[in-house]
Every structure is written in structure tokens, then in C-alpha cells.
Scaffold this motif. Structure first.
Motif, PDB file in Angstrom:
ATOM      1  N   GLY A   1       3.535  60.122  20.719  1.00 32.17           N
ATOM      2  CA  GLY A   1       4.339  59.706  21.862  1.00 32.17           C
ATOM      3  C   GLY A   1       3.579  58.957  22.930  1.00 32.17           C
ATOM      4  O   GLY A   1       3.961  58.972  24.108  1.00 32.17           O
ATOM      5  N   CYS A   2       2.489  58.310  22.542  1.00 28.99           N
ATOM      6  CA  CYS A   2       1.678  57.553  23.502  1.00 28.99           C
ATOM      7  C   CYS A   2       1.711  56.072  23.146  1.00 28.99           C
ATOM      8  O   CYS A   2       1.428  55.688  22.007  1.00 28.99           O
ATOM      9  CB  CYS A   2       0.244  58.061  23.519  1.00 28.99           C
ATOM     10  SG  CYS A   2      -0.838  57.157  24.660  1.00 28.99           S
ATOM     11  N   GLN A   3       2.031  55.262  24.127  1.00 35.62           N
ATOM     12  CA  GLN A   3       2.053  53.819  23.940  1.00 35.62           C
ATOM     13  C   GLN A   3       0.673  53.247  24.263  1.00 35.62           C
ATOM     14  O   GLN A   3       0.155  53.450  25.366  1.00 35.62           O
ATOM     15  CB  GLN A   3       3.109  53.188  24.847  1.00 35.62           C
ATOM     16  CG  GLN A   3       3.234  51.682  24.701  1.00 35.62           C
ATOM     17  CD  GLN A   3       4.230  51.099  25.685  1.00 35.62           C
ATOM     18  OE1 GLN A   3       4.653  51.763  26.625  1.00 35.62           O
ATOM     19  NE2 GLN A   3       4.600  49.841  25.462  1.00 35.62           N
TER      20      GLN A   3
ATOM     21  N   LYS B   1      -7.606  57.146  19.858  1.00 36.24           N
ATOM     22  CA  LYS B   1      -6.684  58.113  19.264  1.00 36.24           C
ATOM     23  C   LYS B   1      -7.182  59.543  19.478  1.00 36.24           C
ATOM     24  O   LYS B   1      -6.400  60.451  19.799  1.00 36.24           O
ATOM     25  CB  LYS B   1      -6.525  57.831  17.769  1.00 36.24           C
ATOM     26  CG  LYS B   1      -5.585  58.797  17.056  1.00 36.24           C
ATOM     27  CD  LYS B   1      -5.482  58.476  15.572  1.00 36.24           C
ATOM     28  CE  LYS B   1      -4.593  59.479  14.842  1.00 36.24           C
ATOM     29  NZ  LYS B   1      -4.475  59.163  13.405  1.00 36.24           N
ATOM     30  N   GLU B   2      -8.491  59.760  19.312  1.00 34.39           N
ATOM     31  CA  GLU B   2      -9.064  61.093  19.529  1.00 34.39           C
ATOM     32  C   GLU B   2      -8.822  61.559  20.970  1.00 34.39           C
ATOM     33  O   GLU B   2      -8.520  62.733  21.211  1.00 34.39           O
ATOM     34  CB  GLU B   2     -10.555  61.074  19.227  1.00 34.39           C
ATOM     35  CG  GLU B   2     -10.897  60.860  17.757  1.00 34.39           C
ATOM     36  CD  GLU B   2     -12.391  60.770  17.512  1.00 34.39           C
ATOM     37  OE1 GLU B   2     -13.165  60.949  18.484  1.00 34.39           O
ATOM     38  OE2 GLU B   2     -12.798  60.526  16.355  1.00 34.39           O
ATOM     39  N   LYS B   3      -8.957  60.642  21.907  1.00 32.43           N
ATOM     40  CA  LYS B   3      -8.731  60.985  23.318  1.00 32.43           C
ATOM     41  C   LYS B   3      -7.258  61.284  23.576  1.00 32.43           C
ATOM     42  O   LYS B   3      -6.919  62.193  24.348  1.00 32.43           O
ATOM     43  CB  LYS B   3      -9.204  59.843  24.219  1.00 32.43           C
ATOM     44  CG  LYS B   3     -10.694  59.572  24.141  1.00 32.43           C
ATOM     45  CD  LYS B   3     -11.057  58.360  24.989  1.00 32.43           C
ATOM     46  CE  LYS B   3     -12.528  58.009  24.855  1.00 32.43           C
ATOM     47  NZ  LYS B   3     -12.878  56.794  25.615  1.00 32.43           N
ATOM     48  N   ILE B   4      -6.379  60.518  22.933  1.00 28.50           N
ATOM     49  CA  ILE B   4      -4.943  60.740  23.095  1.00 28.50           C
ATOM     50  C   ILE B   4      -4.548  62.114  22.564  1.00 28.50           C
ATOM     51  O   ILE B   4      -3.785  62.850  23.193  1.00 28.50           O
ATOM     52  CB  ILE B   4      -4.151  59.617  22.394  1.00 28.50           C
ATOM     53  CG1 ILE B   4      -4.322  58.303  23.174  1.00 28.50           C
ATOM     54  CG2 ILE B   4      -2.674  59.978  22.266  1.00 28.50           C
ATOM     55  CD1 ILE B   4      -3.811  57.083  22.440  1.00 28.50           C
ATOM     56  N   VAL B   5      -5.064  62.468  21.422  1.00 34.54           N
ATOM     57  CA  VAL B   5      -4.779  63.781  20.832  1.00 34.54           C
ATOM     58  C   VAL B   5      -5.290  64.899  21.744  1.00 34.54           C
ATOM     59  O   VAL B   5      -4.649  65.947  21.884  1.00 34.54           O
ATOM     60  CB  VAL B   5      -5.427  63.895  19.434  1.00 34.54           C
ATOM     61  CG1 VAL B   5      -5.332  65.312  18.901  1.00 34.54           C
ATOM     62  CG2 VAL B   5      -4.768  62.915  18.457  1.00 34.54           C
TER      63      VAL B   5
ATOM     64  N   ILE C   1      -1.702  51.842  15.893  1.00 36.30           N
ATOM     65  CA  ILE C   1      -0.969  51.942  17.156  1.00 36.30           C
ATOM     66  C   ILE C   1       0.446  52.461  16.928  1.00 36.30           C
ATOM     67  O   ILE C   1       0.948  53.308  17.674  1.00 36.30           O
ATOM     68  CB  ILE C   1      -0.958  50.574  17.876  1.00 36.30           C
ATOM     69  CG1 ILE C   1      -2.356  50.278  18.439  1.00 36.30           C
ATOM     70  CG2 ILE C   1       0.077  50.560  19.002  1.00 36.30           C
ATOM     71  CD1 ILE C   1      -2.468  48.905  19.072  1.00 36.30           C
ATOM     72  N   SER C   2       1.107  51.956  15.878  1.00 38.06           N
ATOM     73  CA  SER C   2       2.464  52.426  15.555  1.00 38.06           C
ATOM     74  C   SER C   2       2.453  53.909  15.210  1.00 38.06           C
ATOM     75  O   SER C   2       3.339  54.667  15.624  1.00 38.06           O
ATOM     76  CB  SER C   2       3.037  51.625  14.386  1.00 38.06           C
ATOM     77  OG  SER C   2       3.191  50.263  14.725  1.00 38.06           O
ATOM     78  N   GLY C   3       1.440  54.342  14.463  1.00 35.06           N
ATOM     79  CA  GLY C   3       1.334  55.748  14.099  1.00 35.06           C
ATOM     80  C   GLY C   3       1.094  56.645  15.302  1.00 35.06           C
ATOM     81  O   GLY C   3       1.646  57.745  15.396  1.00 35.06           O
ATOM     82  N   ILE C   4       0.276  56.183  16.222  1.00 33.84           N
ATOM     83  CA  ILE C   4      -0.008  56.962  17.436  1.00 33.84           C
ATOM     84  C   ILE C   4       1.256  57.113  18.274  1.00 33.84           C
ATOM     85  O   ILE C   4       1.563  58.187  18.794  1.00 33.84           O
ATOM     86  CB  ILE C   4      -1.135  56.283  18.239  1.00 33.84           C
ATOM     87  CG1 ILE C   4      -2.472  56.408  17.492  1.00 33.84           C
ATOM     88  CG2 ILE C   4      -1.259  56.916  19.637  1.00 33.84           C
ATOM     89  CD1 ILE C   4      -3.581  55.560  18.075  1.00 33.84           C
ATOM     90  N   ASP C   5       2.024  56.034  18.405  1.00 36.10           N
ATOM     91  CA  ASP C   5       3.272  56.079  19.171  1.00 36.10           C
ATOM     92  C   ASP C   5       4.262  57.055  18.533  1.00 36.10           C
ATOM     93  O   ASP C   5       4.884  57.891  19.204  1.00 36.10           O
ATOM     94  CB  ASP C   5       3.872  54.673  19.221  1.00 36.10           C
ATOM     95  CG  ASP C   5       5.049  54.580  20.189  1.00 36.10           C
ATOM     96  OD1 ASP C   5       5.309  55.552  20.924  1.00 36.10           O
ATOM     97  OD2 ASP C   5       5.713  53.529  20.201  1.00 36.10           O
ATOM     98  N   LYS C   6       4.389  56.990  17.197  1.00 38.44           N
ATOM     99  CA  LYS C   6       5.344  57.824  16.478  1.00 38.44           C
ATOM    100  C   LYS C   6       4.935  59.294  16.484  1.00 38.44           C
ATOM    101  O   LYS C   6       5.777  60.179  16.703  1.00 38.44           O
ATOM    102  CB  LYS C   6       5.467  57.330  15.036  1.00 38.44           C
ATOM    103  CG  LYS C   6       6.433  58.135  14.177  1.00 38.44           C
ATOM    104  CD  LYS C   6       6.494  57.576  12.769  1.00 38.44           C
ATOM    105  CE  LYS C   6       7.427  58.403  11.883  1.00 38.44           C
ATOM    106  NZ  LYS C   6       7.480  57.852  10.494  1.00 38.44           N
TER     107      LYS C   6
END
Length: 377
Positions: free
Chosen positions: A311-313, A272-276, A303-308
Motif C-alpha cells: 500500500g505504498c506509492q 522496499k526493505e524500508k517500506i516493509v 514498484i507495482s508489487g510494492i503498491d499492491k
């Protein structure tokens, strides 16, 4: 003469160092051998030492123990980043992704005296490193001799791991099951050396080399060069083991391979940190183990929170099932085998055992021959 030119000059003489062996005491030759024999496992130590030795040959009055400007010395990191590491990479020798000074145990603002507090993992390597610096500082005329012997041994060790892997052409025996069986054996063989965790990374990299050429989703995308597998993502400034960039040079997809590790909530939080930070559209986590059952619900929520929110699946799947699926997508199984073989042959972080084993698998699983003999006969 700059540092690159000096390194190249000494490199050209390094394979023939018999004439200077007697000029260095045996205990310091042993220290040099200790560094050379660990040049792939502890690349930061070896890279920093080469930088200091090169700098000492060019600046004999400089106290190379003071490796940072903030402690009254010079910027070893800048010299390494600009001259040493790029040159080692060009020469095909073990090298850091950017600089040896990005290694935490070596970047402390303390001089490299014999009581240097940095926690270099291997105590005997730390002893060798600090004693060589101390000796060269006291004997500046020996810096180039030590560098020449060190490079000679590193070249010898590197050449020892170079194994020629044959290219295959239109092999009728190839099918997905044979390939997957061969990959599983290659990944999971009981090697006596370190480094096997990079093998599935290379397999996926070979697959992605083909996907970006053949699959519409990756049209106009580029594949970033593989970073060192021993460097942290923070050090290498990467979002994962494999990175795909779009036509605007923005991170499109990242892949992380977790060989032998269960996927737990901590792994997802790091992702998640990398996605952000890097904003990929998709983040794949492939593991040879399952999801940690006790974390399964928390993982789904995260995972649901990251997608919402970002915007990353996030896609989690097994290493082998994913490779099976990708192999069904590509047009040529031969192409995959050859790309994987090239990566195995050229990778300087793998050990000779990993390369020999792949040659054996090519022979035993796929019936690939050298002339009238199978590979390995």
C-alpha cells in the motif's frame, strides 16, 4: 561530577590552551590535530576519543582501552549516548546522531590497543586515535590537557566554517527560474571538498518545511529533524533523508535524494526493505540522474508489487523538476530562500566552500546586498 558536567567544564577552558601546549609532546599534539581536522568527516572517531578522555579524567584508574563491559571494561557507548553526544549537539559541535560506537569500525569487542583490527577508513587518523589512547592510558594526568587542546581545535575549525548568510525580504527579482538556476549551480559546482551531496537534501527539507504549513495533504503533519547525512539509515534509524509523520506520529511520507546516482533495481529493493519496516504511505526517490535503462522493466514490476502488497506509492522523479513543481505550490519564494539559507548557515557537516558559494549565488543571481555592496564584494 558526571561526564556532561566535566565536558562542559573543559569546553569553557578550551579556547585558551596556549598555557598547556608545552605539556604535551609535539608528536601527540600532531595526533590531536589529525583528529580535530577530521572531526566532521570521521565523527565516530572524534566522538569516541572525547568520551574516553572525559571518562579518564573522571576515572584515572580505568583502562580506557577496554571500552565495552563484555571485554572486562566499561560501557563507553552508554556514556557517549547519555552524556557526550547530546552535549556536543547542544554546543553546536560536530556530533553523531546517537553514538560514535554505532560506527562499525569502532564497535568491535576488542580493546583499543595499538594493534586494534577495526578498519577505520583513514589510516593516519586510526594511528592518531590509537596512539593518543595509548599515551593517555600511560599518562592519565594528561587526559584533561589532551581533551582541552582537542576541543579548542574543534571549536576553531567549527567557527571557521560559520558563514553569515543574509536574509532577504520581498525581493522582486525572485522567480522560479532564477531560484532553480541558483540551486543547480550550488548543487553542481566543482567543490574541492566533500559534503556537497547534502545540498539538495537541505533544499528539499526547506521546501517541506513550507509544504507542511501550506498544503492540505500535510495538514497536522510534522517534519522530523534532519539526521546526519554521513550516517547510514540503519545507524540513524531513519527511512530516508527526509521523513514526514502524521498526527498519530506514524511515518506518512519518506524522501530519499540520490545526487549523481542513477536509479537502479538495487535502490528500489533497499527502499522496499524500508517500506516493509516503516510503512509509509508514499516514498519519493529524487535523483539528478535518470533511471538505469537496463533495470527499467524490473523497477516497474517491483514498484507495482510494492503498491499492491504494502500500500505504498513509490514516486521517482528528477531532483530539479521536482523542486520546480514544489516551488509553484508555495506562496512565498522569499520564504524558501530564507529557509534554505538558514539550513546552509547552520549545518555543521557542510564545508566553508559550500556556504561561501551560496552567498555568491545570492549576490550574482538574486542581487541580494549588504548595504551598498553585494554579498561577496
Amino acid at each position: 561530577m558526571n561526564h556532561k558536567e566535566k565536558l562542559l567544564q573543559v569546553y569553557k577552558q578550551a579556547t585558551n590552551a596556549e598555557d598547556i601546549q608545552c605539556e604535551i609532546p609535539d608528536n601527540y599534539k600532531d595526533f590531536i590535530s589529525k583528529i580535530a581536522n577530521n572531526c566532521t568527516r570521521l565523527k565516530g572517531v572524534y566522538t569516541v576519543l572525547i568520551t574516553l578522555l572525559v571518562h579518564k579524567t573522571l576515572n584515572p584508574d580505568q583502562d580506557i582501552r577496554f571500552h565495552q563491559a563484555q571485554i572486562g571494561g566499561f560501557s563507553g557507548r552508554n556514556i557517549d549516548k547519555q552524556y557526550i553526544t547530546p552535549t556536543l549537539q547542544e554546543l553546536g559541535l560536530p556530533a553523531m546522531a546517537e553514538s560514535g560506537w554505532l560506527t562499525r569500525s569502532l564497535e568491535q569487542p576488542k580493546p583499543y590497543t595499538l594493534d586494534y583490527p577495526g578498519k577505520i577508513g583513514n589510516k593516519s587518523v586510526k594511528e592518531a586515535f590509537l596512539n593518543l589512547i595509548d599515551w593517555v592510558q600511560k599518562n592519565p594526568d594528561k587526559a584533561e590537557l589532551a581533551l582541552r587542546i582537542l576541543l579548542g581545535q574543534v571549536i576553531q575549525n567549527t567557527n571557521f566554517t560559520k558563514i553569515k548568510i543574509t536574509k532577504i525580504e520581498n525581493n522582486a527579482r525572485l522567480n522560479i527560474k532564477l531560484i532553480v538556476d541558483g540551486l543547480e549551480e550550488h548543487f553542481n559546482f566543482n567543490y574541492k571538498t566533500h559534503g556537497a551531496s547534502k545540498l539538495p537534501v537541505l533544499a528539499f527539507y526547506a521546501i517541506y518545511q513550507i509544504l507542511i504549513e501550506e498544503v492540505e495533504r500535510y495538514k497536522l503533519c510534522t517534519l522530523k529533524k534532519l539526521a546526519s547525512h554521513t550516517a547510514s539509515d540503519l545507524t540513524s534509524r531513519s527511512a530516508g533523508d527526509i521523513e514526514v509523520f502524521d498526527e498519530n506520529n506514524k511515518l506518512f511520507e519518506a524522501v530519499e535524494i540520490k545526487q549523481g546516482k542513477k536509479i537502479d533495481i538495487q535502490i528500489i529493493r533497499i527502499v522496499k526493505e524500508k517500506i516493509v519496516k516503516y510503512h509509509p504511505q508514499r516514498y519519493c526517490i529524487f535523483s539528478s540522474s535518470d533511471i538505469e535503462n537496463s533495470d527499467a522493466e524490473l523497477i516497474d514490476i517491483e514498484i507495482s508489487g510494492i503498491d499492491k502488497n504494502h500500500g505504498c506509492q513509490i514516486i521517482i522523479n528528477g531532483t530539479i523538476p521536482t523542486l520546480k513543481y514544489y516551488l509553484r505550490l508555495i506562496s512565498s519564494l522569499d520564504n524558501f530562500i530564507n529557509k534554505y539559507s538558514i539550513l546552509i548557515e547552520s549545518d555543521s557537516e557542510l564545508q566553508i566552500d559550500h556556504k561561501i558559494k551560496w552567498n555568491e549565488i545570492l549576490s550574482e543571481h538574486f542581487g541580494i546586498y549588504y548595504g551598498d555592496q553585494k554579498i561577496g564584494d
